[in-house]
Design a protein around this motif. Structure first.
Motif, PDB file in Angstrom:
ATOM      1  N   LYS A   1      -4.553  -8.221  -1.364  1.00 51.82           N
ATOM      2  CA  LYS A   1      -5.936  -7.555  -1.263  1.00 51.82           C
ATOM      3  C   LYS A   1      -6.007  -6.133  -0.709  1.00 51.82           C
ATOM      4  CE  LYS A   1     -10.685  -7.897   0.291  1.00 51.82           C
ATOM      5  NZ  LYS A   1     -11.821  -8.794   0.876  1.00 51.82           N
ATOM      6  N   VAL A   2      -4.774  -5.896   0.158  1.00 55.17           N
ATOM      7  CA  VAL A   2      -4.648  -4.630   0.687  1.00 55.17           C
ATOM      8  C   VAL A   2      -4.121  -3.759  -0.434  1.00 55.17           C
ATOM      9  CG1 VAL A   2      -3.466  -3.280   2.557  1.00 55.17           C
ATOM     10  CG2 VAL A   2      -4.063  -5.366   2.998  1.00 55.17           C
ATOM     11  N   THR A   3      -3.055  -4.132  -0.938  1.00 45.12           N
ATOM     12  CA  THR A   3      -2.546  -3.382  -1.852  1.00 45.12           C
ATOM     13  C   THR A   3      -3.497  -3.111  -3.343  1.00 45.12           C
ATOM     14  OG1 THR A   3      -0.453  -4.279  -1.683  1.00 45.12           O
ATOM     15  CG2 THR A   3      -0.630  -3.069  -3.672  1.00 45.12           C
TER      16      THR A   3
ATOM     17  N   ASN B   1      -1.837  12.429  -9.966  1.00 45.82           N
ATOM     18  CA  ASN B   1      -2.953  11.234  -9.769  1.00 45.82           C
ATOM     19  C   ASN B   1      -3.784  11.063 -10.901  1.00 45.82           C
ATOM     20  OD1 ASN B   1      -5.589   9.937  -8.985  1.00 45.82           O
ATOM     21  ND2 ASN B   1      -4.434   9.702  -6.952  1.00 45.82           N
ATOM     22  N   HIS B   2      -4.671  12.103 -11.338  1.00 46.08           N
ATOM     23  CA  HIS B   2      -5.361  12.101 -12.293  1.00 46.08           C
ATOM     24  C   HIS B   2      -4.994  11.622 -13.770  1.00 46.08           C
ATOM     25  CE1 HIS B   2      -9.179  12.974 -14.496  1.00 46.08           C
ATOM     26  NE2 HIS B   2      -8.566  13.557 -15.482  1.00 46.08           N
ATOM     27  N   GLU B   3      -3.967  11.923 -14.164  1.00 44.06           N
ATOM     28  CA  GLU B   3      -3.331  11.427 -15.428  1.00 44.06           C
ATOM     29  C   GLU B   3      -2.956  10.184 -15.374  1.00 44.06           C
ATOM     30  OE1 GLU B   3      -0.854  14.763 -17.470  1.00 44.06           O
ATOM     31  OE2 GLU B   3      -0.526  15.093 -15.200  1.00 44.06           O
ATOM     32  N   MET B   4      -2.290   9.544 -14.218  1.00 42.01           N
ATOM     33  CA  MET B   4      -1.907   8.154 -14.133  1.00 42.01           C
ATOM     34  C   MET B   4      -3.219   7.237 -13.930  1.00 42.01           C
ATOM     35  SD  MET B   4       1.436   8.008 -11.583  1.00 42.01           S
ATOM     36  CE  MET B   4       0.622   8.833 -10.369  1.00 42.01           C
ATOM     37  N   VAL B   5      -4.296   7.789 -13.392  1.00 42.96           N
ATOM     38  CA  VAL B   5      -5.397   6.943 -13.224  1.00 42.96           C
ATOM     39  C   VAL B   5      -6.204   6.850 -14.686  1.00 42.96           C
ATOM     40  CG1 VAL B   5      -7.672   6.926 -12.352  1.00 42.96           C
ATOM     41  CG2 VAL B   5      -6.057   7.489 -11.081  1.00 42.96           C
TER      42      VAL B   5
ATOM     43  N   LYS C   1       0.720  -1.156  -0.040  1.00 42.15           N
ATOM     44  CA  LYS C   1      -0.019   0.031   0.093  1.00 42.15           C
ATOM     45  C   LYS C   1       1.033   1.392   0.107  1.00 42.15           C
ATOM     46  CE  LYS C   1      -3.762   1.942   2.939  1.00 42.15           C
ATOM     47  NZ  LYS C   1      -4.686   1.904   3.932  1.00 42.15           N
ATOM     48  N   THR C   2       1.803   1.147   0.904  1.00 43.20           N
ATOM     49  CA  THR C   2       3.022   2.301   0.869  1.00 43.20           C
ATOM     50  C   THR C   2       3.356   2.740  -0.640  1.00 43.20           C
ATOM     51  OG1 THR C   2       3.630   1.900   3.046  1.00 43.20           O
ATOM     52  CG2 THR C   2       5.150   3.231   1.841  1.00 43.20           C
ATOM     53  N   GLN C   3       3.820   1.789  -1.538  1.00 41.93           N
ATOM     54  CA  GLN C   3       4.233   1.968  -2.713  1.00 41.93           C
ATOM     55  C   GLN C   3       3.328   2.793  -3.621  1.00 41.93           C
ATOM     56  OE1 GLN C   3       5.288  -1.824  -4.298  1.00 41.93           O
ATOM     57  NE2 GLN C   3       6.661  -1.996  -2.563  1.00 41.93           N
ATOM     58  N   VAL C   4       1.843   2.350  -3.494  1.00 39.18           N
ATOM     59  CA  VAL C   4       1.012   2.902  -4.222  1.00 39.18           C
ATOM     60  C   VAL C   4       0.667   4.601  -3.797  1.00 39.18           C
ATOM     61  CG1 VAL C   4      -1.786   2.802  -4.781  1.00 39.18           C
ATOM     62  CG2 VAL C   4      -0.445   0.890  -4.498  1.00 39.18           C
TER      63      VAL C   4
ATOM     64  N   GLU D   1      -8.859   2.564  -4.567  1.00 35.59           N
ATOM     65  CA  GLU D   1      -8.977   3.657  -4.068  1.00 35.59           C
ATOM     66  C   GLU D   1      -8.620   5.133  -4.978  1.00 35.59           C
ATOM     67  OE1 GLU D   1      -8.202   4.206  -0.011  1.00 35.59           O
ATOM     68  OE2 GLU D   1      -9.140   2.464   0.681  1.00 35.59           O
ATOM     69  N   GLN D   2      -7.546   4.718  -5.632  1.00 38.46           N
ATOM     70  CA  GLN D   2      -7.150   5.975  -6.424  1.00 38.46           C
ATOM     71  C   GLN D   2      -8.053   6.130  -7.701  1.00 38.46           C
ATOM     72  OE1 GLN D   2      -4.504   7.505  -5.264  1.00 38.46           O
ATOM     73  NE2 GLN D   2      -4.356   6.210  -3.667  1.00 38.46           N
TER      74      GLN D   2
END
Length: 278
Positions: free
Chosen positions: A226-228, A208-212, A197-200, A234-235
Motif C-alpha cells: 500500500k505504501v509503494t 515525471n510528466h512523460e513517465m506518468v 517508496k524510495t524506488q518510486v 501521488e505521481q
C-alpha cells in the motif's frame, strides 16, 4: 497459459531483484532489473548514540518503523554492551509499530506492541496515537522517508520528538535510472515492479510528466504494498496493480491475474463482435 507469457517487466528493486526476476521468468515473462533503491548505509555511530539516549531518557511512546532500523539499533546495543538494558526498556514501553518486518522483529524478541499500523502506513499508525500532554515525548525510529513530515505531525499532536536515523540510502546509479526512465517513456516495458517508496521517488525525480503519460497509456505500474502504491498514485498514475498480501510472490500472482483477466475480456469482446457479424 500464463498471463505473463511474452511480457517484458522491469524490476526497480535492489536486494530482492533476483528473486522477483526468477518468479517472473517462471511465469513466462522476460524480467529486466533496474536497481533503483540506492545502497543502504547503516549509521552505526548514530545508532549507538540513539540507543544510549533511549536508555537514559523517558519516553511515552516508541515508534519503530522498519525491521532493518530496529535490527540496526539492536546491533549497536550489542556492540557497545548494553543490549540487555535496551531490550528490558523496550519491554516496559508503549510500542507503536509500522510494517510486518518490524512486527516480526518484535516477536523474535518476545516484545508486545501497544499499537500496530493496520495497513502498514505511517498515516494509519499516527492517526491511532493519542494526543500528547505537556511533557510527552516519543522516540521515532525514522526510515529515510518523510522524516521531517512525521516529526512535525507528531509535534502537532503534542509530543517532543526524538528522531533516530539508524540508516540512510545513497542515490542509485544515474545510468540505471536513466535507462529505466527511457524504457518507460518508449513503452518498451509492459510493466514495472516497485517494492518501496524510495524506488518510486528516485525514478520519478526526473521526466515525471512523460513517465506518468506512459503509465497511464500502456505501461502497468506494480507495487508490492500500500505504501509503494500510494506513492505511485501521488505521481499521477491512475491505476496500480497491488496484492492484498504485501509479499513478492503475491505481487507477481496479482500481475499475472491482471493480464489474464485483460486477455479474457478482450477475447469476450472479440467473440461478441464475431457473433454480431454472423
Amino acid at each position: 497459459m500464463s498471463g505473463l507469457k511474452g511480457k517484458v517487466v522491469g524490476v526497480a528493486a535492489d536486494r530482492q531483484s533476483e528473486a522477483i526476476c526468477t518468479l517472473l521468468q517462471k511465469k513466462g515473462a522476460e524480467a529486466v532489473a533496474y536497481p533503483s533503491q540506492g545502497k543502504q548505509q547503516l549509521n552505526q555511530d548514530i545508532s549507538a548514540e540513539n540507543v544510549r539516549d533511549y536508555i537514559q531518557l523517558e519516553f511515552d511512546w516508541v515508534i519503530l518503523t522498519t525491521g532493518i532500523g530496529a535490527k540496526t539499533l539492536e546491533g549497536a546495543s550489542i556492540e557497545h554492551g548494553f543490549k540487555q538494558h535496551f531490550i528490558q526498556k523496550l519491554q516496559k514501553e508503549s510500542l507503536a509499530i509500522r510494517g510486518s518486518k518490524t512486527l516480526r522483529w518484535l516477536q523474535e524478541k518476545e516484545l508486545q506492541p501497544a499499537l500496530v499500523s493496520e495497513d502498514g502506513t505511517m498515516e494509519n499508525l499516527v492517526a491511532a496515537l493519542p494526543r500528547g500532554e505537556e511533557t510527552s515525548r516519543v522516540f521515532l525510529q525514522a526510515y529515510h522517508q518523510d522524516d521531517a513530515l512525521w516529526q512535525e505531525t507528531l509535534e502537532g499532536l503534542g509530543y517532543d520528538v526524538y528522531v533516530s536515523k539508524p540508516y540512510a540510502f545513497d542515490p542509485p546509479e544515474q545510468s540505471v535510472t536513466d535507462r529505466l526512465r527511457e524504457s518507460i517513456i518508449a513503452q518498451s516495458l509492459d510493466a514495472v515492479v516497485f517494492t518501496s517508496k524510495t524506488q518510486v521517488l528516485n525514478v520519478f525525480a526526473e521526466q515525471n510528466h512523460e513517465m506518468v503519460q506512459s503509465f497511464n497509456s500502456g505501461v502497468i505500474a506494480v507495487a508490492v504494498g500500500k505504501v509503494t502504491a500510494g506513492q505511485l498514485r501521488e505521481q499521477g498514475i491512475t491505476y496500480v496493480v497491488e496484492p492484498e498480501v504485501q509479499k513478492m510472490g503475491a505481487m507477481v500472482v496479482e500481475l499475472e491475474r491482471y493480464y489474464r483477466t485483460s486477455q479474457e475480456q478482450r477475447l469476450e469482446v472479440t467473440t461478441s463482435v464475431i457473433k454480431g457479424n454472423e
